[in-house]
Write a protein that holds these residues in place. Structure first.
Motif, PDB file in Angstrom:
ATOM      1  N   LEU A 136      -5.039 -14.469  -0.634  1.00 41.38           N
ATOM      2  CA  LEU A 136      -6.498 -14.602  -0.688  1.00 41.38           C
ATOM      3  C   LEU A 136      -7.157 -13.842   0.460  1.00 41.38           C
ATOM      4  CD1 LEU A 136      -6.801 -18.399  -1.616  1.00 41.38           C
ATOM      5  CD2 LEU A 136      -7.326 -16.450  -3.098  1.00 41.38           C
ATOM      6  N   LEU A 137      -6.596 -14.002   1.678  1.00 36.76           N
ATOM      7  CA  LEU A 137      -7.168 -13.315   2.847  1.00 36.76           C
ATOM      8  C   LEU A 137      -7.032 -11.795   2.712  1.00 36.76           C
ATOM      9  CD1 LEU A 137      -5.955 -15.539   5.840  1.00 36.76           C
ATOM     10  CD2 LEU A 137      -8.256 -15.390   4.865  1.00 36.76           C
ATOM     11  N   LEU A 138      -5.902 -11.349   2.173  1.00 34.28           N
ATOM     12  CA  LEU A 138      -5.724  -9.913   2.008  1.00 34.28           C
ATOM     13  C   LEU A 138      -6.730  -9.369   0.991  1.00 34.28           C
ATOM     14  CD1 LEU A 138      -3.440  -7.904   3.205  1.00 34.28           C
ATOM     15  CD2 LEU A 138      -2.848  -7.664   0.814  1.00 34.28           C
ATOM     16  N   GLY A 139      -7.009 -10.176  -0.042  1.00 32.35           N
ATOM     17  CA  GLY A 139      -8.009  -9.772  -1.029  1.00 32.35           C
ATOM     18  C   GLY A 139      -9.387  -9.644  -0.409  1.00 32.35           C
ATOM     19  N   ILE A 140      -9.726 -10.601   0.468  1.00 33.51           N
ATOM     20  CA  ILE A 140     -11.023 -10.531   1.160  1.00 33.51           C
ATOM     21  C   ILE A 140     -11.053  -9.307   2.068  1.00 33.51           C
ATOM     22  CG2 ILE A 140     -12.556 -11.720   2.783  1.00 33.51           C
ATOM     23  CD1 ILE A 140     -11.381 -14.378   1.732  1.00 33.51           C
ATOM     24  N   GLY A 141      -9.938  -9.074   2.778  1.00 34.41           N
ATOM     25  CA  GLY A 141      -9.853  -7.900   3.634  1.00 34.41           C
ATOM     26  C   GLY A 141     -10.008  -6.612   2.843  1.00 34.41           C
ATOM     27  N   PHE A 142      -9.471  -6.608   1.638  1.00 34.88           N
ATOM     28  CA  PHE A 142      -9.532  -5.446   0.754  1.00 34.88           C
ATOM     29  C   PHE A 142     -10.981  -5.108   0.403  1.00 34.88           C
ATOM     30  CE2 PHE A 142      -6.924  -3.547  -3.011  1.00 34.88           C
ATOM     31  CZ  PHE A 142      -7.674  -2.383  -2.945  1.00 34.88           C
ATOM     32  N   ILE A 143     -11.725  -6.096  -0.076  1.00 38.75           N
ATOM     33  CA  ILE A 143     -13.092  -5.812  -0.523  1.00 38.75           C
ATOM     34  C   ILE A 143     -14.022  -5.607   0.680  1.00 38.75           C
ATOM     35  CG2 ILE A 143     -13.778  -8.259  -0.778  1.00 38.75           C
ATOM     36  CD1 ILE A 143     -14.741  -5.464  -3.180  1.00 38.75           C
ATOM     37  N   MET A 144     -13.729  -6.274   1.788  1.00 30.03           N
ATOM     38  CA  MET A 144     -14.563  -6.118   2.985  1.00 30.03           C
ATOM     39  C   MET A 144     -14.298  -4.778   3.653  1.00 30.03           C
ATOM     40  SD  MET A 144     -14.535  -8.300   6.511  1.00 30.03           S
ATOM     41  CE  MET A 144     -14.919  -9.927   5.922  1.00 30.03           C
ATOM     42  N   GLY A 145     -13.023  -4.444   3.815  1.00 34.37           N
ATOM     43  CA  GLY A 145     -12.668  -3.233   4.539  1.00 34.37           C
ATOM     44  C   GLY A 145     -12.556  -1.997   3.651  1.00 34.37           C
ATOM     45  N   GLY A 146     -12.339  -2.220   2.358  1.00 35.22           N
ATOM     46  CA  GLY A 146     -12.241  -1.109   1.419  1.00 35.22           C
ATOM     47  C   GLY A 146     -10.835  -0.588   1.206  1.00 35.22           C
ATOM     48  N   TYR A 147      -9.873  -1.147   1.916  1.00 31.19           N
ATOM     49  CA  TYR A 147      -8.504  -0.639   1.801  1.00 31.19           C
ATOM     50  C   TYR A 147      -7.502  -1.780   1.832  1.00 31.19           C
ATOM     51  CZ  TYR A 147     -10.746   3.646   3.514  1.00 31.19           C
ATOM     52  OH  TYR A 147     -11.562   4.716   3.681  1.00 31.19           O
ATOM     53  N   CYS A 148      -6.260  -1.420   1.471  1.00 32.59           N
ATOM     54  CA  CYS A 148      -5.136  -2.270   1.817  1.00 32.59           C
ATOM     55  C   CYS A 148      -4.342  -1.461   2.858  1.00 32.59           C
ATOM     56  CB  CYS A 148      -4.296  -2.606   0.584  1.00 32.59           C
ATOM     57  SG  CYS A 148      -3.477  -1.194  -0.146  1.00 32.59           S
ATOM     58  N   PRO A 149      -3.317  -2.026   3.490  1.00 32.76           N
ATOM     59  CA  PRO A 149      -2.675  -1.303   4.593  1.00 32.76           C
ATOM     60  C   PRO A 149      -2.271   0.143   4.268  1.00 32.76           C
ATOM     61  CG  PRO A 149      -1.979  -3.557   4.620  1.00 32.76           C
ATOM     62  CD  PRO A 149      -2.835  -3.415   3.389  1.00 32.76           C
ATOM     63  N   THR A 150      -1.551   0.366   3.175  1.00 35.57           N
ATOM     64  CA  THR A 150      -1.057   1.724   2.918  1.00 35.57           C
ATOM     65  C   THR A 150      -2.185   2.695   2.620  1.00 35.57           C
ATOM     66  OG1 THR A 150       0.740   0.577   1.826  1.00 35.57           O
ATOM     67  CG2 THR A 150       0.816   2.971   1.810  1.00 35.57           C
ATOM     68  N   THR A 151      -3.163   2.253   1.833  1.00 43.87           N
ATOM     69  CA  THR A 151      -4.236   3.173   1.453  1.00 43.87           C
ATOM     70  C   THR A 151      -5.097   3.543   2.663  1.00 43.87           C
ATOM     71  OG1 THR A 151      -5.462   1.244   0.694  1.00 43.87           O
ATOM     72  CG2 THR A 151      -4.375   2.560  -0.981  1.00 43.87           C
ATOM     73  N   SER A 152      -5.179   2.656   3.660  1.00 42.71           N
ATOM     74  CA  SER A 152      -5.974   2.996   4.843  1.00 42.71           C
ATOM     75  C   SER A 152      -5.324   4.144   5.601  1.00 42.71           C
ATOM     76  CB  SER A 152      -6.137   1.775   5.752  1.00 42.71           C
ATOM     77  OG  SER A 152      -4.925   1.463   6.396  1.00 42.71           O
TER      78      SER A 152
END
Lengths: 170, 269
Positions: B96-112
């Protein structure tokens, strides 16, 4: 196909599947990108406050091996990913210094949100022992229960809060 | 027989070169898909572009089918492939937190990382954010260790939980993937206000779906689980002698630790 355009997502997915399978076949493990970030963090903190870092209940695991912290399989994988991404972006003329954002948000708030989102992700990936690659892609293709739950929760978390970030993207 | 590394076909240094090559294609393909662009990634959560779902699910299906077929043909010893154990509660909250980080930050670790190398400043800031997140996690780790280890179920796979053979689950995953792709494309048509790049032809999609159904059906009938357990019995004595040989060349301490520390419980990603 025009090389300046993004590719067919199904084709990319299939090829990524082959890369993941190659990782299983050669190494017996999947891909991942978040623990290298943790290792880089540990090394950075180590230069500032060595005793505190090496004594930390979580970070001490990275100093346990005889090898250097960054002498690690996933660290090299991420290094390769950076090179591959750079190569592809250069090939497609997509390297451009910019801030990725929607039309209705200015630069500074977007960067603050990028930092906040990164902080959430960095924390979450440690808590869940993996990220979208290491947990979701790798685990799901192994049919691991935790990975499927994790993947569904990523989408649930993002969909549930997307409304509040619509000004950032739309 | 794979996994080659675990049967001692090559050592640590070569494994790092393998990592560079695999990583190169990983990053290359993500960039090709447009995943260095946060707008492309987050469009999915506004129903405009389901490229993330399409890429992720296709990757999972292809790697899953590959693993099971490789086991079926005896090309890989599935029991030697590292599977992350399930920790139910941290997986749920972490997801859930990673999903929030995804939409807030725009990325997941690899894509960043891919975004950063293509010049996106927000990608770099996201990486710094992740480092802060790791730091915060490490600082409070003693307080949440109990939670971090809660819901421990060990290595559990869907076949065990659902009491179905892997082949049947694989077939179901193929069907669910096709259904998800169909639904995603339906939603795109409704909400998309731009011309998507790299959209496949209808013939490509139908052919792909038929191939997935056939591959899934064959697996369901062939039942790779039988091959997996047979392999384990057959290979068990052989594998010991193969593994022992290369071990001697390294220091015993390092070799003993490799499986535990380098591919430890936190090394899934």
């Amino acid at each position: 196909m025009n090389k300046y355009r993004y590719s067919n997502p199904y084709l990319i997915g299939a090829l990524l599947g082959v890369v993941l399978l190659a990782s299983f076949y050669t190494m017996g493990r999947g891909l991942g990108a978040s623990s290298p970030i943790a290792r880089i963090t540990a090394v950075s903190l180590d230069t500032v406050a060595s005793d505190h870092t090496r004594g930390n209940a979580y970070l001490k695991r990275y100093f346990r091996s005889d090898r250097a912290v960054l002498n690690d399989w996933l660290v090299f994988l991420v290094l390769g990913a950076a090179l591959g991404g750079l190569f592809s972006a250069a090939m497609a003329n997509r390297i451009k210094g910019e801030i990725g954002r929607g039309p209705s948000i200015t630069a500074v708030p977007r960067l603050l949100l990028a930092f906040g989102g990164g902080a959430f992700s960095g924390f979450a990936a440690r808590l869940a022992r993996g990220c979208t690659s290491g947990q979701a892609l790798t685990g799901a293709s192994e049919l691991a229960l935790g990975a499927w739950i994790f993947m569904l929760c990523i989408f649930a978390g993002a969909y549930a809060t997307a409304y509040f970030f619509r000004k950032e993207w739309l | 027989m794979g996994p080659l590394y675990k049967f001692g076909f090559f050592g640590h240094f070569s494994s790092l070169m393998v990592a560079l090559v695999l990583g190169f294609w990983f990053g290359f393909l993500l960039e090709r898909a447009g995943f260095g662009n946060p707008k492309k990634l987050t469009n999915m959560f506004y129903f405009k572009d389901f490229a993330v779902l399409k890429v992720m699910f296709t990757t999972v299906v292809v790697a899953m089918l590959g693993l099971l077929y490789f086991s079926l043909f005896g090309w890989i010893d599935f029991s030697k492939v590292y599977i992350l154990p399930t920790f139910l509660w941290p997986h749920i909250v972490g997801g859930l937190l990673l999903g929030i980080g995804f939409i807030m930050g725009g990325y997941c670790p690899t894509t960043s990382i891919v975004a950063t190398v293509s010049g996106k400043l927000d990608g770099l800031v996201f990486i710094f954010g992740m480092m802060f997140g790791v730091f915060a996690f490490a600082e409070i780790f003693t307080a949440i260790t109990g939670y971090y280890n809660s819901g421990a179920m060990g290595v559990v796979r869907l076949p065990q939980i659902l009491h179905l053979p892997s082949g049947v689950i694989a077939f179901l995953v193929c069907l669910i993937a096709i259904g998800a792709f169909w639904a995603g494309e339906k939603a795109e048509k409704k909400f998309q206000d731009f011309e998507p790049e790299g959209a496949p032809t209808k013939r490509f999609k139908v052919t792909g779906a038929i191939i997935l159904v056939i591959l899934g059906l064959v697996l369901m009938i062939a039942n790779p689980d039988k091959a997996m357990t047979k392999d384990q019995e057959k290979v068990a004595p052989v594998e010991k002698s193969v593994i022992e040989a290369p071990k001697a060349t390294e220091t015993p301490a390092a070799v003993e630790k490799v499986p535990e520390v380098i591919i430890g419980d936190d090394e899934g990603c």
